[in-house]
Design an enzyme around this catalytic site. Sequence first.
Site, mmCIF file in Angstrom:
data_model
loop_
_atom_site.group_PDB
_atom_site.id
_atom_site.type_symbol
_atom_site.label_atom_id
_atom_site.label_comp_id
_atom_site.label_asym_id
_atom_site.label_seq_id
_atom_site.Cartn_x
_atom_site.Cartn_y
_atom_site.Cartn_z
ATOM 1 N N HIS A 6 0.844 -1.201 0.000
ATOM 2 C CA HIS A 6 0.000 0.000 0.000
ATOM 3 C C HIS A 6 0.877 1.248 0.000
ATOM 4 O O HIS A 6 2.098 1.167 0.165
ATOM 5 C CB HIS A 6 -0.904 0.030 1.243
ATOM 6 C CG HIS A 6 -0.146 0.218 2.516
ATOM 7 N ND1 HIS A 6 0.586 -0.801 3.105
ATOM 8 C CD2 HIS A 6 0.036 1.298 3.316
ATOM 9 C CE1 HIS A 6 1.168 -0.355 4.197
ATOM 10 N NE2 HIS A 6 0.862 0.935 4.354
ATOM 11 N N ASP B 259 0.574 5.101 2.029
ATOM 12 C CA ASP B 259 -0.228 5.710 3.089
ATOM 13 C C ASP B 259 -1.080 6.868 2.556
ATOM 14 O O ASP B 259 -0.597 7.675 1.760
ATOM 15 C CB ASP B 259 0.693 6.238 4.204
ATOM 16 C CG ASP B 259 1.527 5.129 4.837
ATOM 17 O OD1 ASP B 259 1.092 3.965 4.829
ATOM 18 O OD2 ASP B 259 2.629 5.449 5.347
ATOM 19 N N HIS C 137 4.857 0.335 0.234
ATOM 20 C CA HIS C 137 5.563 -0.448 1.243
ATOM 21 C C HIS C 137 4.663 -1.558 1.779
ATOM 22 O O HIS C 137 3.442 -1.536 1.569
ATOM 23 C CB HIS C 137 6.096 0.429 2.383
ATOM 24 C CG HIS C 137 5.058 1.247 3.073
ATOM 25 N ND1 HIS C 137 4.565 2.424 2.552
ATOM 26 C CD2 HIS C 137 4.417 1.069 4.246
ATOM 27 C CE1 HIS C 137 3.664 2.921 3.376
ATOM 28 N NE2 HIS C 137 3.549 2.123 4.418
ATOM 29 N N ARG D 35 5.313 6.403 14.137
ATOM 30 C CA ARG D 35 5.227 6.999 12.798
ATOM 31 C C ARG D 35 4.669 8.419 12.847
ATOM 32 O O ARG D 35 3.699 8.688 13.546
ATOM 33 C CB ARG D 35 4.318 6.152 11.906
ATOM 34 C CG ARG D 35 4.409 6.556 10.434
ATOM 35 C CD ARG D 35 3.438 5.795 9.573
ATOM 36 N NE ARG D 35 2.174 6.499 9.504
ATOM 37 C CZ ARG D 35 1.141 6.106 8.765
ATOM 38 N NH1 ARG D 35 1.227 4.996 8.053
ATOM 39 N NH2 ARG D 35 0.031 6.802 8.756
HETATM 40 O O1 LIG Z 1 5.621 -1.455 10.260
HETATM 41 C C1 LIG Z 1 6.105 -1.078 9.205
HETATM 42 O O2 LIG Z 1 7.255 -1.386 8.860
HETATM 43 C C2 LIG Z 1 5.305 -0.189 8.300
HETATM 44 C C3 LIG Z 1 3.865 -0.126 8.689
HETATM 45 C C4 LIG Z 1 3.106 0.834 7.827
HETATM 46 O O3 LIG Z 1 2.506 0.480 6.858
HETATM 47 C C5 LIG Z 1 3.171 2.260 8.150
HETATM 48 O O4 LIG Z 1 3.723 2.634 9.193
HETATM 49 O O5 LIG Z 1 2.675 3.056 7.350
HETATM 50 FE FE LIG Z 2 1.824 2.180 5.710
#
Ligand SMILES: O=C(O)CCC(=O)C(=O)O
Ligand SMILES: [Fe+2]
Length: 274
Positions: free
Chosen positions: A95, A97, A250, A265
């Site tokens: 996906h 974000d 990602h 994040r």
């Molecule tokens: O946990 C991760 O490495 C990425 C998870 C994810 O999709 C995000 O933080 O946007």
């Molecule tokens: Fe993500």
Amino acid sequence: MEISKASEAVGAVVDNVDVRGLSDDQFAEVRNAFLAHGALFFRDQNLTPEEHIAFARRWGAIDVNRFFKGRKGYPEIAEVLKEPDQQLNIGGGWHTDHSYDAAPAMGSILYALEIPPTGGDTLFAGMAAAYEALDDAMKERIKDLKARHGNAHIFGEESAYRKGFEGRYTNPDQAGQTAVHPIVLTHPDSGVKGLYVNPGFTLEIVDMEPQESSALLQELYAHITQDRFHHRHIWREGDLAMWDNRATWHYALNDYQGHRRYLNRITIEGVPLG
Ligand SMILES: O=C(O)CCC(=O)C(=O)O
Ligand SMILES: [Fe+2]
């Protein structure tokens, strides 16, 4: 500070730097590398939540994600967490974000606090390289197409997927909006063309029969999921990764059952795409 390619198609590693102390010149160099490679990986950072927020603010205003649980006392920070007894992980499929927003978040900055002993890697895919490698007939076919993106199937009240997350996602009542973006995006900062559809949030191609739309999306996804467009990031605690949501996909691998994985994040505001 040294910046080197992480893979052919996407990502660069930035070594020997503390992101808390970047001079304006170094920041400009890092920003150029971000635009050129779509994702950056900084090793051995040592950030408090305040320092993570301060670094994020150098890139732009913070886009507070309404569906992720915030870190206590820091609503700007979304928790990307999986406990040892939980089954599903956040971001466990390809996906990008926020593509469901009219002005999707420019980038995401993820800081690793707790990483399982093995596994829990994240894959990245480079959308400019994937676009470039399409044949001319496909480039011609998709050049003026647009796609609709949405989030109700992930974050909405009725989403079985969300229910599997046991409270790690919030505000299901705020899900449901959709946004239309070009399939071939001219990147707003670099001017480079890349593909902008993703299996997580893209619902359909606009003004196309559903069957044709889903066949074309599947064809593009099959193209992008070739290894040659990917980089696999193997996390260490203290890693700071950031990616450009307009230039990458990602996928967080879910291969560490029984272990805790915890990252923070921050997402940075973007602009309308078109
Ligand atoms: O946990 C991760 O490495 C990425 C998870 C994810 O999709 C995000 O933080 O946007
Ligand atoms: Fe993500």
